[in-house]
Design an enzyme around this catalytic site. Structure first.
Site, short mmCIF file in Angstrom:
data_model
loop_
_atom_site.label_atom_id
_atom_site.label_comp_id
_atom_site.label_asym_id
_atom_site.label_seq_id
_atom_site.Cartn_x
_atom_site.Cartn_y
_atom_site.Cartn_z
N ASP A 191 0.79 -1.09 0.09
CA ASP A 191 -0.19 0.13 -0.24
C ASP A 191 0.91 1.22 -0.03
O ASP A 191 1.81 1.22 0.80
CB ASP A 191 -1.03 0.15 1.27
CG ASP A 191 -2.07 1.12 1.16
OD1 ASP A 191 -3.30 0.60 0.97
OD2 ASP A 191 -1.82 2.21 1.13
N ASP A 224 4.43 1.27 -3.97
CA ASP A 224 3.64 1.51 -5.00
C ASP A 224 3.42 -0.04 -5.85
O ASP A 224 4.20 -0.70 -5.88
CB ASP A 224 4.37 2.52 -6.47
CG ASP A 224 3.55 2.48 -7.48
OD1 ASP A 224 2.63 1.37 -7.85
OD2 ASP A 224 3.91 3.48 -8.31
N ASP A 242 -7.26 -4.32 -4.23
CA ASP A 242 -8.19 -3.55 -3.20
C ASP A 242 -7.73 -2.16 -3.47
O ASP A 242 -7.19 -1.38 -2.47
CB ASP A 242 -7.97 -4.08 -1.87
CG ASP A 242 -9.10 -3.31 -1.06
OD1 ASP A 242 -10.05 -2.86 -1.50
OD2 ASP A 242 -8.90 -3.63 0.23
#
Length: 310
Positions: A191, A224, A242
């Site tokens: 994330d 990333d 997600d």
């Protein structure tokens, strides 16, 4: 597999095999900022009420705060804002945790990500069909949902899926659901915004929190997701994206390209690899808006064609 953000969080689900085509109303998407405003009902104060006096409750309602979110052109959500637990601006986005009609809610850049009332609907639907499908493709599936939500979902020992990658997932709820499967030996989550993770750990521990971060099978990488998958040599049984909606010029747009999907396919284990991505809120586009003109926008005969998310 393609899924889209439920109910008020606007996550509905549709499934396609073998690989997704173009979640979640999210990070730096439409940049529709959270609108927390004072009610304007004091404008036309009417003194001709019963007995010439309004109740204390009515007066409070007039001055109450509201949470207003743009869902689509001409469509807004408007509800009582009970509490603002947290608000901050990270290097990536604005991050807020509020308490509204749907309970505690994570909001990024003015868009609902998930809420206490129904976050499980989105996260369970994003994760479990993909993992069970991987098990079926490997020819070893005999798992069934546990009666207890805190228990593991059982697969035969040593069977797929074993390795899972999550792109995004800062709420930690997607990882929470993956870790319920007994076969998982390695879970990598990448994330880009550590502040979202910290905020969710502090204010939304029910989403997964420290229990997920401390899990021995879980590895968190702050970075990333696109870059990670383009550079890694590791393969995964299941890849779960997600991430934010596919908004043009948004930070997540590179994760919705043919180039990225081809790369994801290369990283899937054979023959049981499954890719699943959050893909927007298809059911919030009513039929007349989806195909407004006779013959379709390009004269292709799509007028009135039914659009379905299931």
């Amino acid at each position: 597999i393609s899924t889209s953000p439920t109910s008020h969080s606007f996550r509905h689900h549709n499934f396609v095999h073998p690989i997704a085509s173009p979640r979640r109303t999210s990070t730096t998407k439409n940049k529709t900022s959270i609108l927390v405003k004072m009610s304007e009902s004091n404008k036309n104060n009417n003194n001709n009420t019963n007995n010439g006096q309004e109740t204390i409750e009515a007066q409070r309602a007039k001055g109450g705060f509201r949470y207003v979110e743009d869902v689509a052109p001409g469509l807004k959500l408007d509800m009582e804002l009970k509490t603002i637990h947290h608000t901050s601006i990270s290097d990536i986005q604005e991050v807020q945790v509020i308490d509204s009609y749907f309970g505690k809610t994570l909001v990024t850049d003015g868009k609902t990500q998930s809420a206490e009332h129904d976050e499980f609907v989105y996260h369970e639907s994003l994760v479990h069909p993909a993992l069970f499908w991987s098990a079926l493709l490997s020819g070893t599936a005999s798992s069934s949902p546990s009666s207890s939500p805190s228990s593991s979902l059982r697969h035969p020992p040593g069977t797929a899926p074993k390795s899972v990658f999550i792109g995004g997932g800062g709420e930690l709820a997607t990882a929470r659901e993956v870790l319920r499967h007994s076969t998982i030996s390695r879970l990598v989550m990448v994330d880009i915004d550590p502040q979202v993770i910290d905020v969710c750990k502090r204010f939304l521990p029910e989403w997964g929190g420290q229990a997920v971060l401390d899990h021995p099978k879980f590895q968190l990488v702050v970075g990333d997701a696109h870059k990670y998958l383009m550079e890694t040599k590791e393969t995964f049984d299941v890849i779960i994206m997600d991430i934010s909606d596919p908004i043009e010029a948004g930070p997540g747009i590179a994760l919705y390209t043919q180039e990225f999907y081809r790369r994801a396919k290369e990283l899937l284990s054979k023959p049981n690899g499954v890719f699943v991505t959050q893909a927007g809120s298809a059911d919030f586009v009513p039929h007349p808006h989806a195909f407004p003109e006779v013959g379709g926008e390009n004269g292709d005969g799509d007028a009135g064609r039914e659009t379905t998310c299931f």
